[in-house]
Scaffold this motif. Structure first.
Motif, PDB file in Angstrom:
ATOM      1  N   SER A  35      -4.322   6.962  -2.358  1.00 28.29           N
ATOM      2  CA  SER A  35      -3.693   5.685  -2.021  1.00 28.29           C
ATOM      3  C   SER A  35      -3.762   4.738  -3.204  1.00 28.29           C
ATOM      4  CB  SER A  35      -4.388   5.042  -0.823  1.00 28.29           C
ATOM      5  OG  SER A  35      -4.225   5.823   0.313  1.00 28.29           O
ATOM      6  N   HIS A  36      -2.815   3.835  -3.229  1.00 32.26           N
ATOM      7  CA  HIS A  36      -2.795   2.782  -4.240  1.00 32.26           C
ATOM      8  C   HIS A  36      -2.298   1.508  -3.567  1.00 32.26           C
ATOM      9  CE1 HIS A  36      -2.430   0.691  -7.989  1.00 32.26           C
ATOM     10  NE2 HIS A  36      -1.138   0.479  -7.805  1.00 32.26           N
ATOM     11  N   SER A  37      -2.941   0.387  -3.895  1.00 32.19           N
ATOM     12  CA  SER A  37      -2.496  -0.876  -3.298  1.00 32.19           C
ATOM     13  C   SER A  37      -2.577  -1.991  -4.337  1.00 32.19           C
ATOM     14  CB  SER A  37      -3.331  -1.216  -2.066  1.00 32.19           C
ATOM     15  OG  SER A  37      -4.689  -1.297  -2.414  1.00 32.19           O
ATOM     16  N   ASP A  84       0.702   5.440   0.113  1.00 34.89           N
ATOM     17  CA  ASP A  84      -0.091   6.650   0.341  1.00 34.89           C
ATOM     18  C   ASP A  84       0.704   7.851  -0.132  1.00 34.89           C
ATOM     19  OD1 ASP A  84      -2.067   5.127   1.607  1.00 34.89           O
ATOM     20  OD2 ASP A  84      -1.124   5.358   3.560  1.00 34.89           O
ATOM     21  N   SER A  87       0.864  -1.185   0.000  1.00 39.55           N
ATOM     22  CA  SER A  87       0.000   0.000   0.000  1.00 39.55           C
ATOM     23  C   SER A  87       0.897   1.230   0.000  1.00 39.55           C
ATOM     24  CB  SER A  87      -0.901  -0.017   1.231  1.00 39.55           C
ATOM     25  OG  SER A  87      -1.621   1.184   1.313  1.00 39.55           O
TER      26      SER A  87
END
Length: 195
Positions: A99-101, A54, A52
């Motif tokens: 955010s990216h996960s 942020d 994850s």
């Protein structure tokens, strides 16, 4: 009246302050990226890696055409399970968080040293793309032999974390109890006075 040299010194100080304030308040985005990685052992003999990232815009201007790339995950060790290792946003406003996960899986026993993610963004006042990096991640011990948790390990962790708080509360409760409860000697003196 003030000394002429003192007036000149004060005017120089004020002008330096105004010039430095002008440079300090230049409009520019400031991207802070935090990369978090967690491991989860699966029963099938594989390890799932959840990533994850942020991104915070802590600057004083909007960042445009933001792209995130985290391509340090070697394909011969990791299989991408969900999501992508890259992402783009049209803009990240001042004070905003995005955010990216994604999730990976590995069946290879190794210690992996990953690189920070790379963030590129455009500032309207500059022609070249700006670059930022995420926080580094600690080495990942994938499928490492972890010693079994000991019987009272959880009690030791709780005692280490909350032991001082419990002792302070116990002392305060004991003090209140001693103050609020009459002693036997004062109770005996009270009985003698009544006779």
């Amino acid at each position: 009246m003030a000394n002429p040299t003192m007036k000149a010194l004060i005017s120089v100080m004020v002008s330096l302050f105004l010039v430095s304030a002008t440079f300090a308040s230049s409009d520019a985005p400031f991207i802070v990226a935090h990369k978090k990685v967690s491991l989860n052992r699966l029963k099938s003999g594989a390890e799932r890696i959840s990533v994850s990232i942020d991104l915070y815009n802590q600057g004083s201007a909007t960042a445009y055409d933001v792209s995130l790339t985290d391509d340090s995950w070697t394909p011969d060790i990791f299989n991408l399970i969900s999501g992508n290792t890259s992402k783009t946003w049209e803009r990240i406003d001042v004070g905003s968080l995005v955010s990216h996960s994604f999730a990976l899986e590995s069946q290879v026993k190794t210690v992996f040293y990953g690189a920070p993610a790379v963030i590129k963004f455009r500032v309207p006042t500059k022609a070249a793309l700006q670059e930022a990096y995420s926080t580094p991640m600690p080495p990942l011990e994938i499928l490492a032999d972890r010693p079994p948790e000991k019987k009272f390990e959880w009690a030791k962790r709780l005692l280490a974390k909350y032991g001082s708080l419990v002792s302070v509360i116990s002392i305060v409760v004991l003090f209140i109890y001693l103050v609020a409860t009459p002693s036997k000697s004062s109770a005996a003196k009270g009985n003698k006075k009544r006779r």
